[in-house]
Write a protein that holds these residues in place. Structure first.
Motif, short mmCIF file in Angstrom:
data_model
loop_
_atom_site.label_atom_id
_atom_site.label_comp_id
_atom_site.label_asym_id
_atom_site.label_seq_id
_atom_site.Cartn_x
_atom_site.Cartn_y
_atom_site.Cartn_z
N HIS A 121 0.83 -1.20 0.00
CA HIS A 121 0.00 0.00 0.00
C HIS A 121 0.87 1.25 0.00
N THR A 173 2.80 1.71 -3.48
CA THR A 173 1.93 2.30 -4.51
C THR A 173 1.56 3.73 -4.13
N GLU A 191 1.13 8.34 -5.71
CA GLU A 191 -0.16 9.01 -5.61
C GLU A 191 -0.16 10.35 -6.32
N TRP A 198 -1.03 10.35 -10.03
CA TRP A 198 -2.36 10.15 -10.61
C TRP A 198 -3.33 11.22 -10.12
N ASN A 199 -2.80 12.21 -9.41
CA ASN A 199 -3.62 13.35 -9.04
C ASN A 199 -3.56 14.40 -10.14
N ASP A 220 -1.56 5.83 -13.24
CA ASP A 220 -2.96 5.48 -13.00
C ASP A 220 -3.17 4.00 -12.74
N ARG A 280 -3.20 2.64 -9.25
CA ARG A 280 -4.29 3.02 -8.36
C ARG A 280 -5.11 1.81 -7.87
N HIS A 325 -3.31 0.14 -5.13
CA HIS A 325 -3.34 0.95 -3.92
C HIS A 325 -4.69 0.82 -3.22
N GLU A 326 -5.73 0.85 -4.02
CA GLU A 326 -7.07 0.77 -3.45
C GLU A 326 -7.38 -0.62 -2.91
#
Lengths: 125, 125
Positions: free
Chosen positions: A91, A94, A98, A101-102, B85, B88, B91-92
DNA sequence: ACAACATATACCGATATCGGCATGTGTCAA
DNA sequence: TTGACACATGCCGATATCGGTATATGTTGT
């Protein structure tokens, strides 16, 4: 006396004894998700997820080896439970992406390329 | 006229065309981290990370197939850049286990087991 | 068109992986 | 102790993976 030196040529750098590899297998991810609901015996896991008993056992073994599940004997059954700490590194790793991808960063990047377009064909890095 | 039916028995459910599998390889993770600093040509990636040029090319191919990097031709070189991306979902997915590595849940679990100890040997699900 | 540079692909050998089946090990209950 | 249940392990075949080496493809500058 000859001394023999054995050189082991590995075909794959990372074995299954690695969390990233352990969760690369969809069925093992399914098991982890299932185990969020509590502890489960092997046979029940197998039935619930539609796999054979040996299949479930083997996947659980891999998950246990990397510390993603724990087990305890209860009666003649062995209950497997989640040990989610091991997922934390994934977690966090990855999470290190972050910002990329913002939207904020995308806009920055677009701006940078716009600037670049104004220059000569330039070298970066 | 006989009709032949070929049954493909797969040894592995998930191929490399899956993000989880793509990042299971340490060298590919290294590449992704490197690419956070911007776009890089293949040879530079190889030099920086101490791998052969074909090696770098192959890993980049895998990463491109799963959409984790993009490439564009610049001069005689091909620059690879991050497409974060795709990370993501990972991560989620791991984030779905966050509550299980927080102390709060551990305390709840301990409490539940304490209660259970007061009962008969019981069935849980 | 050609040489030099940059990258991709093909092929190979060693090993890893996964599912299925059979069988071993362990635990309870009578 | 024996049988039934629960689980683990061993073996096998098919395929995937990875690194290395050689070679093909593509691009630029002359």
């Amino acid at each position: 006396m000859p001394i023999s030196v054995y050189v082991v040529r590995m075909a794959r750098a990372a074995t299954t004894s690695d969390v990233f590899n352990a969760i690369a297998e969809p069925q093992r991810r399914d098991i982890l998700v299932l185990l969020r609901s509590g502890e489960w015996p092997v046979t029940e896991v197998a039935r619930e997820l539609g796999m054979s008993q040996p299949g479930a056992s083997k996947h659980l073994r891999v998950l246990r080896d990397v510390g993603l599940v724990r087990d305890r004997q209860v009666g003649r059954r062995r209950l497997y439970g989640l040990e989610a700490d091991g997922l934390r590194p994934v977690h966090e790793w990855t999470g290190g992406f972050e910002e990329f991808w913002n939207g904020a960063f995308d806009r920055l990047e677009a701006y940078a390329q716009e600037l670049e377009a104004g220059h000569d064909e330039e070298e970066q890095r």
